[in-house]
Design a protein around this motif. Structure first.
Motif, PDB file in Angstrom:
ATOM      1  N   ASP A 122      21.696 -37.792 -33.591  1.00 22.08           N
ATOM      2  CA  ASP A 122      22.697 -38.686 -33.023  1.00 22.08           C
ATOM      3  C   ASP A 122      22.128 -39.279 -31.733  1.00 22.08           C
ATOM      4  O   ASP A 122      21.845 -38.552 -30.776  1.00 22.08           O
ATOM      5  CB  ASP A 122      23.973 -37.895 -32.730  1.00 22.08           C
ATOM      6  N   THR A 123      21.979 -40.608 -31.709  1.00 23.98           N
ATOM      7  CA  THR A 123      21.403 -41.252 -30.529  1.00 23.98           C
ATOM      8  C   THR A 123      22.466 -41.787 -29.573  1.00 23.98           C
ATOM      9  O   THR A 123      22.282 -42.818 -28.932  1.00 23.98           O
ATOM     10  CB  THR A 123      20.427 -42.370 -30.945  1.00 23.98           C
ATOM     11  N   GLY A 124      23.570 -41.061 -29.468  1.00 24.25           N
ATOM     12  CA  GLY A 124      24.483 -41.287 -28.364  1.00 24.25           C
ATOM     13  C   GLY A 124      25.713 -42.103 -28.614  1.00 24.25           C
ATOM     14  O   GLY A 124      25.922 -42.677 -29.678  1.00 24.25           O
ATOM     15  N   ASP A 125      26.575 -42.137 -27.589  1.00 23.47           N
ATOM     16  CA  ASP A 125      27.902 -42.759 -27.620  1.00 23.47           C
ATOM     17  C   ASP A 125      28.774 -42.111 -28.687  1.00 23.47           C
ATOM     18  O   ASP A 125      29.425 -42.797 -29.483  1.00 23.47           O
ATOM     19  CB  ASP A 125      27.799 -44.270 -27.835  1.00 23.47           C
ATOM     20  N   ILE A 126      28.812 -40.797 -28.652  1.00 21.81           N
ATOM     21  CA  ILE A 126      29.703 -40.085 -29.564  1.00 21.81           C
ATOM     22  C   ILE A 126      31.143 -40.218 -29.082  1.00 21.81           C
ATOM     23  O   ILE A 126      32.084 -40.122 -29.866  1.00 21.81           O
ATOM     24  CB  ILE A 126      29.285 -38.608 -29.691  1.00 21.81           C
ATOM     25  N   THR A 127      31.322 -40.430 -27.764  1.00 23.19           N
ATOM     26  CA  THR A 127      32.654 -40.664 -27.204  1.00 23.19           C
ATOM     27  C   THR A 127      32.713 -42.091 -26.660  1.00 23.19           C
ATOM     28  O   THR A 127      31.777 -42.871 -26.802  1.00 23.19           O
ATOM     29  CB  THR A 127      32.954 -39.660 -26.077  1.00 23.19           C
ATOM     30  N   THR A 128      33.826 -42.417 -25.995  1.00 25.90           N
ATOM     31  CA  THR A 128      33.994 -43.753 -25.427  1.00 25.90           C
ATOM     32  C   THR A 128      34.186 -43.716 -23.913  1.00 25.90           C
ATOM     33  O   THR A 128      33.671 -44.567 -23.192  1.00 25.90           O
ATOM     34  CB  THR A 128      35.182 -44.476 -26.083  1.00 25.90           C
ATOM     35  N   TRP A 129      34.936 -42.704 -23.429  1.00 21.39           N
ATOM     36  CA  TRP A 129      35.175 -42.619 -21.991  1.00 21.39           C
ATOM     37  C   TRP A 129      34.537 -41.376 -21.362  1.00 21.39           C
ATOM     38  O   TRP A 129      34.529 -41.230 -20.157  1.00 21.39           O
ATOM     39  CB  TRP A 129      36.679 -42.620 -21.712  1.00 21.39           C
ATOM     40  N   GLY A 130      34.039 -40.466 -22.182  1.00 19.68           N
ATOM     41  CA  GLY A 130      33.366 -39.288 -21.652  1.00 19.68           C
ATOM     42  C   GLY A 130      34.284 -38.294 -20.980  1.00 19.68           C
ATOM     43  O   GLY A 130      33.854 -37.550 -20.093  1.00 19.68           O
ATOM     44  N   THR A 131      35.556 -38.245 -21.385  1.00 18.57           N
ATOM     45  CA  THR A 131      36.523 -37.359 -20.749  1.00 18.57           C
ATOM     46  C   THR A 131      36.616 -36.029 -21.482  1.00 18.57           C
ATOM     47  O   THR A 131      36.176 -35.885 -22.631  1.00 18.57           O
ATOM     48  CB  THR A 131      37.912 -38.015 -20.734  1.00 18.57           C
TER      49      THR A 131
END
Length: 529
Positions: free
Chosen positions: A275-284
């Motif tokens: 997985d090359t990232g941005d699994i979330t949107t706001w990182g909360t």
């Protein structure tokens, strides 16, 4: 007491066993007749389809599309089910269909009538077999025409009542609300509640042709996938001596993305997910519950942080039992391959870290120097086990890495691309496995009726011998489509000429100890990515 007995229907009570026996004979005979009813075969475009209409406690319309799944519609409430199964596919005709606008238009104009006619014939065939079964059962059990006529009449009444109930409860709009299972369930489905009746009719007609076209495309592509030499065994058809890695990116909280990954892991025997990232949107912290799906994949999960993933997100991923988080050029061996990774140096949502100086590309290039230093240090200390794959999120400022590793995997752009740099490094940018997910751009396109397709790539690496660690082939999987799911699989097989010798650039990288450490920074970036 005597007055009460006067009201008891004694003749009827004495006839109840006989009536129950007649009903049982009718049900058994009709059931056998329905079960033996042959399917109605028809050609829908290049698909030979078997249609059956049978009594069922699970009413509706079901289209079975092996091996990609099933589509079902809650069209009515009567206890009868319409099933359509793809019996065979004319691959040549499928290839012609998907490449000919004229044939696609002809399919759209005729598919509704073709399926309706097949369904009516299947219903009449089933009804006739049910009546015949009840008639035969009545003759065999009672050995008389009167009882046989009664069993047949009971079935006829049931058929007429069921048909009438089906007609009264039929909801044509339900044909716009399919349920997908199997691989098709990973595709987004969009429907507007404000459509007019005419729009619904047009959507129904084009929707049926979309199903046929999409399935024809999948079969046409799958039936002509290239293989390596004569290798056929294994889930991929590329032989057993390969390691299969699934590359995903930019899930952005969309559960369909993880569902798609889970299906591909199971169906293609994947040994690791990258997985090359941005699994979330706001990182909360609230978004951390979404990360529980990582462990359900059942294989190692290699992750680098994206610009929408906070340090808190990175720590939550690392806490998953099967996760391997890479950053600052660190390497790890997973599924027999050596990975090196660098988390994204920026964090878009809320300004975590220090403000960046210079352009966004300069920030990425500085981070990639750290990655290149880690690769160089590892390769120098372990020349027999060099880094096979480098992982970043944003595919910019890659000069320090080019020529130092044969393959770079990235994401961020929500659009797939594959390029072979003159240095010998292949850069593969994945689209959005979450269809842009819960982001401003993703929701805007969804509202406009242009959803971003879900995309993922299956990478096949040599497992042993001189090709160990080399990328031999890859399958680009795309799932999408407005109104109905479409699934496409495109394979590329690489030859020796596609893997040139590496030629490192002159960009100095130093070592991890001397390369600058990077804290997340916040240059001005497109928040949709």
């Amino acid at each position: 007491m005597r007055d009460r007995r006067r009201w008891l229907p004694r003749p009827l009570l004495r006839r109840i066993p006989a009536l129950l026996g007649l009903l049982a004979v009718t049900v058994l005979g009709a059931g056998a007749g329905f079960a033996l009813a042959p399917a109605t075969t028809t050609w829908v475009g290049p698909l030979q389809t078997d249609v059956r209409v049978l009594p069922s406690l699970h009413p509706g319309v079901r289209v079975e599309l092996p091996p990609v799944g099933e589509v079902s519609f809650d069209t009515h409430r009567a206890p009868v089910a319409v099933t359509a199964n793809i019996a065979s596919v004319d691959l040549d005709a499928a290839s012609r269909l998907v490449s000919s606008p004229q044939q696609l238009l002809a399919l759209e104009l005729t598919v509704t009538q073709t399926i309706r006619s097949a369904t009516i014939r299947a219903a009449l065939t089933s009804a006739g077999c049910g009546l015949a079964g009840a008639l035969v059962a009545g003759f065999v059990v009672y050995r008389g025409a009167r009882r046989a006529a009664q069993t047949t009449s009971l079935v006829l009444v049931a058929v007429l009542v069921t048909g009438g109930t089906t007609a009264l409860t039929l909801d044509p709009a339900a044909l716009q609300q399919p349920r997908f299972t199997g691989l098709l369930s990973r595709a987004p489905y969009v429907v507007s509640s404000t459509q007019s009746a005419m729009d619904r009719l047009e959507s129904y007609r084009s929707g049926l042709s979309d199903i046929v076209t999409s399935v024809s495309t999948l079969y046409a592509v799958s039936g002509d996938l290239p293989v390596l030499g004569d290798a056929q065994s294994g889930p991929s058809g590329l032989g057993e001596d390969v390691t299969t890695v699934l590359h995903i990116s930019d899930l952005h909280l969309n559960p369909l993305g993880l569902d798609l990954a889970r299906t591909l892991v199971r169906q293609f025997g994947v040994q690791a997910v990258v997985d090359t990232g941005d699994i979330t949107t706001w990182g909360t912290a609230v978004e951390a519950t979404y990360l529980d799906g990582i462990s359900e994949l059942g294989v190692p999960y290699v992750f680098v942080r994206g610009n929408h993933d906070s340090r808190q997100t990175e720590a939550a991923v690392a806490a998953e039992p099967n996760a391997v988080v890479l950053d600052q050029g660190r390497t790890a061996e997973v599924a027999g391959l050596r990975f090196a990774g660098q988390g994204d140096p920026v964090f878009t949502p809320d300004g975590e870290g220090q403000v960046a100086s210079g352009s966004a590309e300069d920030v990425q290039r500085a981070a990639n120097r750290v990655l290149a230093a880690g690769i160089a240090q590892w390769d120098a200390s372990d020349p027999d086990d060099p880094v096979d794959v480098a992982l970043v999120h944003q595919p910019t400022g890659l000069e320090p890495v080019l020529g130092r590793v044969p393959l770079v995997l990235a994401g961020h752009l929500h659009a797939r691309s594959v390029t072979l740099d003159p240095s010998g490094t292949r850069v593969m940018v994945e689209g959005s496995t979450g269809g842009a997910g819960i982001t401003a751009a993703g929701l805007a396109r969804l509202g406009d009726g242009r959803p971003v397709p879900l995309s993922a790539t299956l990478l096949y690496f040599g497992r042993s011998g001189p090709q160990a660690g080399q990328l031999l082939a890859y399958d680009e999987v795309t799932v999408g489509g407005l109104g109905l799911a479409s699934v496409n699989l495109q394979r590329t097989v690489l030859g020796a000429q596609d893997r040139p010798a590496l030629q490192p650039a002159a960009d100095p990288v130093g070592t991890p100890s001397t390369a600058p450490g990077l804290e997340p920074v916040t240059p001005t970036l497109d928040p949709a990515r």
